[in-house]
Design an enzyme around this catalytic site. Structure first.
Site, PDB file in Angstrom:
ATOM      1  N   ASP A 141       0.865  -1.169   0.000  1.00 18.62           N
ATOM      2  CA  ASP A 141       0.000   0.000   0.000  1.00 18.62           C
ATOM      3  C   ASP A 141       0.910   1.230   0.000  1.00 18.62           C
ATOM      4  O   ASP A 141       2.080   1.170   0.388  1.00 18.62           O
ATOM      5  CB  ASP A 141      -0.930  -0.005   1.210  1.00 18.62           C
ATOM      6  N   CYS A 142       0.362   2.354  -0.439  1.00 15.90           N
ATOM      7  CA  CYS A 142       1.221   3.493  -0.748  1.00 15.90           C
ATOM      8  C   CYS A 142       1.782   4.138   0.515  1.00 15.90           C
ATOM      9  O   CYS A 142       1.027   4.606   1.370  1.00 15.90           O
ATOM     10  CB  CYS A 142       0.459   4.496  -1.601  1.00 15.90           C
TER      11      CYS A 142
END
Length: 758
Positions: free
Chosen positions: A284-285
């Protein structure tokens, strides 16, 4: 480090963001033509290995991020791994809109389509979304992988992203995921697009005081991790062979998900055998950034370099970064010896084998390359979006059969914050739809004389005199309330689940006018208790986030053009729940004053999971009787499946009879209850479901409820999935209208022996 030197490696880490869409490599004339990667007859693994062998280390290290710069020496253009399509091609950095690609079909959010309990519908939605997504990619406006679906179970009603998921039940989410991934990736051998199941695992918190998704440590027993939080991901990885999985921000039992070799390797790749296609994991970012020494993060490692190394070594293959973090410098981490050459090469092979399986290196005549603008926003896609919204709307309350209302109603007052606000119906991670049909527009198109007045959303006090005046002139009041994405969204949870006070005050005033009121609720959880107590509230509908055709769908249900048959995919809790259940408590089972979570354990729901009324009445009978007893050893011994939990159990034949006066669908839900397995035992567990279509008044239809040994099994304290002796009862519907009881005899049998953490 080889001959490239430290400075060259460090410089390679900082690259310009990718904004354009995919540019397919030219195997006919580029420097790639002699590389095995361009030989479509070769095995994907061999093709990927040949390509990676031709890359320099500096190139490899620069391309471990979502905004990969490509390899100019090899004729590979920049590639953006960050593409979104949660319920339609979405606006994000990997996708370029405009021209013939100015719109894409925007379906209802997953929470609404989950309420349909219709796997084929979900498959069709996935097929349309991926068809449009591939058309965008073929036109150079998107790429080939899409970060969808979100299959985390909706554990807590405060979660801001629960609407992105199919619901609270792991079995429903498993079935939904299977259908959606199949639709997205296509029948093969080439993936239409690469789907990405997210967020692995136990991600269901944005912020709660000083605890955020970037530092939350989800403490979960092995029993509940396996029985509740992981089944949708088991489906994605082991059974559906999804092309990619996204690891989550949070930690699980002390280890951040994107740096956890137990979760990423022992469970995901080894136990679930998610290795056959060299599938890849993306973070995930900024998840990797926050597992290092970043402020507000886990501080799991002492430096960003160490965090990068821990993540890649654990099994994460691509690091997404966003504006809140600092771009990961894989070259610096490699120079600091935080990960090995073998880890680097493996990550690159996994990513490029994914693209190979999506036809990235194949000729222009290959599968899916013919999809174009003519395949986007088709009439059949528009029809499906409307049908999906209609299928997921749930009739919660209609005690006097006030609904449906006649089209001859002379005057209706449409009041509320989303009655004329079509944007709100889309939900998060949306793209640009071809149109947005709000309820007011739909009502007027149907010929209603409709007045419209907005109302408060979260304001505790507002001038509602115009709404009251409009209501006084009307025969029927349609109130459009609830919550929207200004209240629940990514990075924003709630602290309470009560109806917004300003809306409730307006509803109270309207209820005193002695006019019939229909309440249509948008969003996810709010406690309907005070609305149910108001006089003149004749009906309540729940629509969730119904997408581009949501207004039309709602009005079709209200007028009876379509009969409601949706079922709640989540428990509606009383507002007191939030003071009884700490948000960060991941336990499902009740204990002391802790009431437990989800319909399996919680007893005091306002509306229970699976609740949904109809405009007609149904009865049901169990058809061919099951044997009263089954031998566990014979069931397991006769199984031919690789995984014992997938062994079929004799199906249950059910005949559903429409005893009312209106044609309607019926979602047959089969709940299992009984005396078997470890205590405490759940109240009931969804074990099978099947939507039955178009049962006419006085007609009956047969449905075969299929299930398997895994549907009957329980999980023990060590995480093993076990088939236990005991008495089992399958109860049809909520509340139950038919049931069948049988027993399993003999010694318990382990269907899935769970690997223990070290």
């Amino acid at each position: 480090m080889g001959h490239f030197g430290v400075l060259g490696l460090l410089a390679a880490a900082f690259v310009a963001p990718v904004s354009a869409g995919v540019k397919y490599p030219d195997c006919a004339s580029s420097t790639l033509r002699s590389n095995l990667v361009c030989d479509t007859s070769a095995a994907p693994a061999a093709r990927a290995s040949a390509l990676v062998a031709a890359m320099s280390n500096s190139d490899k290290l620069a391309n471990l991020v979502n905004n990969a710069p490509g390899f100019s020496r090899l004729g590979l253009s920049a590639y953006q791994w960050w593409n979104e399509a949660l319920h339609g091609v979405a606006i994000n950095r990997g996708i370029t809109w405009g021209g013939q690609f100015s719109a894409a079909t925007q379906f209802p959010q997953a929470i609404t389509t989950g309420a349909a309990f219709d796997d084929d519908l979900i498959f069709q939605i996935g097929t349309v979304i991926s068809t449009e997504a591939r058309a965008f990619a073929n036109a150079g406006r998107a790429h080939l992988d899409f970060w969808t679906p979100d299959v985390n179970p909706f554990r807590d009603p405060r979660w801001g992203r629960g609407h992105e998921t199919p619901g609270e039940d792991p079995f429903l989410n498993k079935r939904w995921a299977a259908a959606f991934v199949k639709g997205m990736q296509g029948p093969g051998p080439t993936h239409r697009v690469i789907a990405t199941c997210k967020h692995y695992a136990a991600y269901d918190l944005e912020n709660s005081g000083s605890t955020t998704r970037f530092n939350f440590n989800a403490k979960i027993s092995l029993q509940e991790l396996v029985e509740y939080y992981l089944p949708p991901f088991q489906q994605c990885a082991r059974d559906s062979k999804v092309g990619s999985i996204m690891c989550a921000y949070n930690a699980v039992n002390g280890v951040p998900a994107c740096a956890d070799p137990y979760m990423l390797d022992t469970v995901l790749r080894k136990h679930w055998n998610w290795t056959d296609d060299n599938q890849y994991v993306v973070s995930d970012c900024d998840a990797v950034y926050y597992l290092g020494n970043a402020n507000g993060g886990h501080r799991f490692k002492s430096s960003y370099n160490a965090a990068i190394g821990a993540s890649l070594t654990a099994g994460c293959d691509n690091m997404c970064w966003a504006t809140s973090g600092t771009q990961p410098n894989a070259a610096s981490a490699f120079s600091a010896n935080t990960f090995t050459q073998a880890v680097l090469d493996k990550a690159m092979v996994r990513q490029y084998q994914g693209l190979i399986r999506a036809g990235y290196f194949d000729p222009s005549t290959s599968q899916w390359r013919n999809l174009s603008a003519s395949d986007v926003n088709t009439q059949s896609a528009r029809d499906l979006a409307l049908h999906a919204a209609e299928s997921g709307i749930v009739l919660l309350h209609n005690p006097d059969n006030f609904l449906p209302i006649s089209l001859n109603a002379t005057q209706i007052a449409m009041i509320g914050f989303w009655a004329n606000a079509a944007d709100k119906m889309l939900g998060g991670y949306s793209g640009t739809p071809p149109f947005k049909h709000d309820p007011v527009t739909a009502a007027r198109n149907m010929g209603f004389t409709a007045s419209y007045t907005s109302g408060p959303l979260t304001q505790s006090s507002a001038d509602t005199s115009a709404a009251v005046t409009a209501a006084q002139r009307a025969d029927v009041i349609l109130f459009f309330g609830g919550i929207d994405n200004t209240v629940e969204k990514e990075s924003q949870d709630r602290s309470n689940i009560a109806w917004p006070s300003g809306q409730l005050a307006l509803l109270t005033r309207l209820s005193q006018l002695n006019k019939p009121i229909v309440v249509v609720r948008m969003g996810t959880h709010v406690d309907d208790t005070p609305v149910l107590a108001l006089p003149n509230v004749k009906a309540i509908l729940w629509a969730g986030y119904p997408g581009q055709s949501g207004g039309t769908a709602v009005m079709n249900i209200i007028t009876g053009a379509v009969a409601p048959a949706g079922r709640l995919p989540m428990t509606v809790y009383p507002s007191s729940f939030t003071s009884q259940a700490p948000y960060t408590n991941m336990a499902l089972r009740p204990s002391g004053t802790y009431p437990g979570r989800t319909y399996r354990w919680y007893k005091n729901a306002v509306f229970p999971f699976g609740h949904g009324l109809h405009y007609t009445n149904f009865s049901a009978v169990i058809g061919k009787a099951l044997p009263t007893s089954f031998s566990i050893q014979e069931l397991v011994g006769s199984c031919k499946e690789t995984y014992l939990d997938l062994c079929p159990f004799p199906s249950v034949d059910v005949t559903v009879l429409n005893t009312g006066t209106r044609k309607s669908d019926y979602a047959a839900l089969g709940f299992l209850t009984g005396e078997f397995g470890p205590t405490p035992r759940p109240i009931k567990t969804l074990a099978a479901y099947q939507r039955v279509f178009g049962i006419g008044a006085g007609e009956s239809k047969a449905v075969e409820m299929k299930w398997n040994l895994g549907s009957l099994a329980r999980v023990d304290e060590k995480g093993n999935t076990v088939l236990y002796p005991g008495t089992y009862t399958l109860v049809l519907d909520q509340p139950g209208i038919a049931n069948v009881t049988f027993s399993l005899t003999g010694a318990e049998a382990v269907l899935d022996k769970w690997p223990q953490p070290s």
